[in-house]
Each structure stands twice: as C-alpha cells, then as structure tokens.
Scaffold this motif. Structure first.
Motif, PDB file in Angstrom:
ATOM      1  N   PHE A  40       0.832  -1.193   0.000  1.00 43.08           N
ATOM      2  CA  PHE A  40       0.000   0.000   0.000  1.00 43.08           C
ATOM      3  C   PHE A  40       0.869   1.246   0.000  1.00 43.08           C
ATOM      4  O   PHE A  40       2.075   1.192   0.276  1.00 43.08           O
ATOM      5  N   ILE A  41       0.229   2.369  -0.334  1.00 43.67           N
ATOM      6  CA  ILE A  41       0.913   3.658  -0.337  1.00 43.67           C
ATOM      7  C   ILE A  41       0.422   4.468   0.851  1.00 43.67           C
ATOM      8  O   ILE A  41      -0.780   4.714   0.985  1.00 43.67           O
ATOM      9  N   ALA A  42       1.332   4.849   1.726  1.00 45.59           N
ATOM     10  CA  ALA A  42       1.007   5.714   2.854  1.00 45.59           C
ATOM     11  C   ALA A  42       1.311   7.151   2.447  1.00 45.59           C
ATOM     12  O   ALA A  42       2.445   7.464   2.078  1.00 45.59           O
ATOM     13  N   VAL A  43       0.313   8.023   2.480  1.00 42.48           N
ATOM     14  CA  VAL A  43       0.512   9.420   2.121  1.00 42.48           C
ATOM     15  C   VAL A  43       0.343  10.277   3.366  1.00 42.48           C
ATOM     16  O   VAL A  43      -0.546  10.033   4.194  1.00 42.48           O
ATOM     17  N   SER A  44       1.201  11.268   3.515  1.00 44.48           N
ATOM     18  CA  SER A  44       1.159  12.105   4.708  1.00 44.48           C
ATOM     19  C   SER A  44       1.431  13.555   4.357  1.00 44.48           C
ATOM     20  O   SER A  44       2.013  13.860   3.303  1.00 44.48           O
ATOM     21  N   ASN A  45       0.976  14.447   5.225  1.00 44.20           N
ATOM     22  CA  ASN A  45       1.272  15.873   5.074  1.00 44.20           C
ATOM     23  C   ASN A  45       2.720  16.140   5.467  1.00 44.20           C
ATOM     24  O   ASN A  45       3.343  15.360   6.192  1.00 44.20           O
ATOM     25  N   HIS A  46       3.253  17.273   4.992  1.00 48.67           N
ATOM     26  CA  HIS A  46       4.689  17.537   5.128  1.00 48.67           C
ATOM     27  C   HIS A  46       4.917  18.970   5.601  1.00 48.67           C
ATOM     28  O   HIS A  46       4.695  19.920   4.855  1.00 48.67           O
ATOM     29  N   MET A  47       5.359  19.113   6.861  1.00 51.62           N
ATOM     30  CA  MET A  47       5.521  20.429   7.481  1.00 51.62           C
ATOM     31  C   MET A  47       6.960  20.770   7.812  1.00 51.62           C
ATOM     32  O   MET A  47       7.332  21.939   7.875  1.00 51.62           O
ATOM     33  N   THR A  48       7.768  19.751   8.069  1.00 51.75           N
ATOM     34  CA  THR A  48       9.119  19.944   8.567  1.00 51.75           C
ATOM     35  C   THR A  48       9.981  18.751   8.182  1.00 51.75           C
ATOM     36  O   THR A  48       9.458  17.669   7.880  1.00 51.75           O
ATOM     37  N   TYR A  49      11.292  18.940   8.199  1.00 51.12           N
ATOM     38  CA  TYR A  49      12.184  17.830   7.872  1.00 51.12           C
ATOM     39  C   TYR A  49      12.186  16.741   8.946  1.00 51.12           C
ATOM     40  O   TYR A  49      12.800  15.680   8.755  1.00 51.12           O
ATOM     41  N   ALA A  50      11.480  16.963  10.060  1.00 50.72           N
ATOM     42  CA  ALA A  50      11.339  15.917  11.077  1.00 50.72           C
ATOM     43  C   ALA A  50      10.233  14.929  10.721  1.00 50.72           C
ATOM     44  O   ALA A  50      10.159  13.843  11.291  1.00 50.72           O
ATOM     45  N   ASP A  51       9.362  15.300   9.769  1.00 50.57           N
ATOM     46  CA  ASP A  51       8.217  14.445   9.422  1.00 50.57           C
ATOM     47  C   ASP A  51       8.603  13.023   9.036  1.00 50.57           C
ATOM     48  O   ASP A  51       7.932  12.071   9.461  1.00 50.57           O
ATOM     49  N   PRO A  52       9.634  12.812   8.209  1.00 53.91           N
ATOM     50  CA  PRO A  52       9.949  11.422   7.846  1.00 53.91           C
ATOM     51  C   PRO A  52      10.296  10.552   9.051  1.00 53.91           C
ATOM     52  O   PRO A  52       9.998   9.350   9.061  1.00 53.91           O
ATOM     53  N   PHE A  53      10.902  11.151  10.066  1.00 55.75           N
ATOM     54  CA  PHE A  53      11.272  10.366  11.250  1.00 55.75           C
ATOM     55  C   PHE A  53      10.040   9.973  12.059  1.00 55.75           C
ATOM     56  O   PHE A  53       9.924   8.821  12.506  1.00 55.75           O
ATOM     57  N   THR A  54       9.113  10.912  12.263  1.00 51.24           N
ATOM     58  CA  THR A  54       7.921  10.575  13.039  1.00 51.24           C
ATOM     59  C   THR A  54       7.007   9.628  12.261  1.00 51.24           C
ATOM     60  O   THR A  54       6.405   8.719  12.848  1.00 51.24           O
ATOM     61  N   LEU A  55       6.923   9.805  10.945  1.00 52.32           N
ATOM     62  CA  LEU A  55       6.110   8.883  10.146  1.00 52.32           C
ATOM     63  C   LEU A  55       6.743   7.496  10.129  1.00 52.32           C
ATOM     64  O   LEU A  55       6.043   6.478  10.264  1.00 52.32           O
ATOM     65  N   ALA A  56       8.047   7.426   9.969  1.00 50.92           N
ATOM     66  CA  ALA A  56       8.738   6.132   9.990  1.00 50.92           C
ATOM     67  C   ALA A  56       8.552   5.445  11.336  1.00 50.92           C
ATOM     68  O   ALA A  56       8.345   4.223  11.407  1.00 50.92           O
ATOM     69  N   HIS A  57       8.623   6.217  12.423  1.00 50.61           N
ATOM     70  CA  HIS A  57       8.432   5.668  13.765  1.00 50.61           C
ATOM     71  C   HIS A  57       7.044   5.045  13.880  1.00 50.61           C
ATOM     72  O   HIS A  57       6.871   3.927  14.388  1.00 50.61           O
TER      73      HIS A  57
END
Length: 237
Positions: A40-57
C-alpha cells in the motif's frame, strides 16, 4: 499479520528509536487501517524535515518497514546514501531521464507486498498555517496503475521538534506528536484504462481531501476552502 521486519530496519531502529522515544510524546491511532495482506501507499502531510522520522516511527511501531521516496541527492552522501540503499529507500531523480526509475523501484516494493511512504506535496508546505498544499499526482498514479490502497496518515506536532526549514531541533521538553492513519481512500471510480490528467488530478484531490479532513479533526480547526498552490504566478491561493 504484517510481514517480518527486515533485519536492517531493526538495526536502524535500535539506534534511532530511543532518540525519538526520548524527545516525543506519542499519540498514535488508526493502526488498524494499515493493510497487512497487500502492499500500500502511505501518504502524509509535510511540514518539517522531522516528518519522515515521526512517520517512519509510526509505521515501524505498527509492523511496517518504512520505505520512502527520497531526493536522489541524499544518496550521494557517503554514509547516509549507503544506509538508504541498504534499507530499500527509493531515490527520486526529478526532471531527469532517470525520473521513471523511482516509479519502477516503488512498483517492485508494492508488488512484493511492502508499503511505500509518500509526501504528495513534494516539498514542505508553503501554507502559512501549515495546511496541506495542492499535491502532485504521482501517488494517485501509482495506486491506480498497480491497484494498491492509499492510506492517508495525518500528523501534527513534528513541527515543534524542528521548525519548517529549520536546522536546530527543539528536543527539550519532549514534544507531543499526533499521528493518525485513516481508512484507505476510495479511488474505485478513477480506475480504468482511459485515465487522463484530469482523472489523476481528481483522484489526487480526493486523497488530499481525506488527509486534510483528518488534520482538521486533529487540530480542531477548519482548513482554508482552497489549498495553497505553488503553481500560481501570484503564489498561494
């Protein structure tokens, strides 16, 4: 059940997860909406360069190995590039003859039952209030081409860890980060062989509409009626 977590992700989590546990207070929900029987494809909003870490977590905590479409330049950094390749992250060569390579690599992940994580806006939001912008159509195109679900994952709070475009993190005190997965977006009406750019745009708008509605619920606020659009010559809306 989710697929077994690859050893490389366990190793990365051994080093990175304790840091995230120390600097965040997590409010995770919606994990039951993450498919376990298909890619599946997980799509998320993007506000800061920290987003990939919290989404990955979030994805890792729910048994999903987080595969991202990332800027190709990151893979040129000696140590980081080697780590990204080892974790099956996908380099994106925008505006070049190799742009299709990312789609092909993502397709292989989806077809073997993995998930990929995408920020459809393509960059940090320019909306002054950090609402999602008008998005690119790539996620919708892949979902329709490969017949996989799109799961919207809204997050809020990562911007307190690292300001948009900021370079100095704010680690103390720990910041509350809310991440919520919604039900897969119904794209059935857009499937079929005769898809054009208008169809992809409408499918993308549906995805972003679901994501924005979830963020409205998290924030307890109403998003602007018209999404920020970087393509406008006068900027904004």
């Amino acid at each position: 059940m989710p697929r077994p977590m690859p050893a490389g992700f366990k190793t990365a989590a051994f080093f990175i997860k304790p840091i995230l546990l120390g600097v965040t207070r997590r409010d995770w929900s919606g994990g039951e909406n993450l498919p376990t029987d298909t890619g599946f494809i997980a799509v998320s909003n993007h506000m800061t360069y920290a987003d990939p870490f919290t989404l990955a977590h979030y994805l890792y905590d729910h048994g999903q190995a987080p595969h991202f479409l990332a800027k190709a330049s990151l893979f040129d950094i000696p140590l980081a590039g080697r780590g990204l390749r080892g974790l099956d992250q996908v380099p994106v060569h925008r505006g070049s003859a190799r742009a299709k390579d990312a789609v092909d690599a993502a397709a292989k992940l989806l077809q073997r039952g993995d998930s990929i994580a995408v920020f459809p806006e393509g960059t940090l939001t320019r909306d002054p209030e950090l609402w999602p912008m008008m998005a690119r159509t790539g996620a919708a195109r892949m979902a329709l081409d490969y017949d996989v679900p799109v799961v919207p994952i809204a997050q809020w709070g990562a911007q307190h860890l690292l300001d948009p475009y900021g370079k100095r993190p704010h680690l103390i005190p720990p910041k509350k980060v809310i991440v919520r997965a919604g039900a897969p977006v119904d794209l059935s009406e857009f499937r079929g062989p005769d898809r054009d750019i208008d169809t992809l745009r409408r499918a993308t708008d549906r995805i972003m509409g679901s994501l924005t509605a979830m963020l409205e619920d998290i924030r307890g606020e109403k998003a602007p009626a018209v999404a920020w659009d970087m393509r406008r010559e006068d900027g904004g809306r």
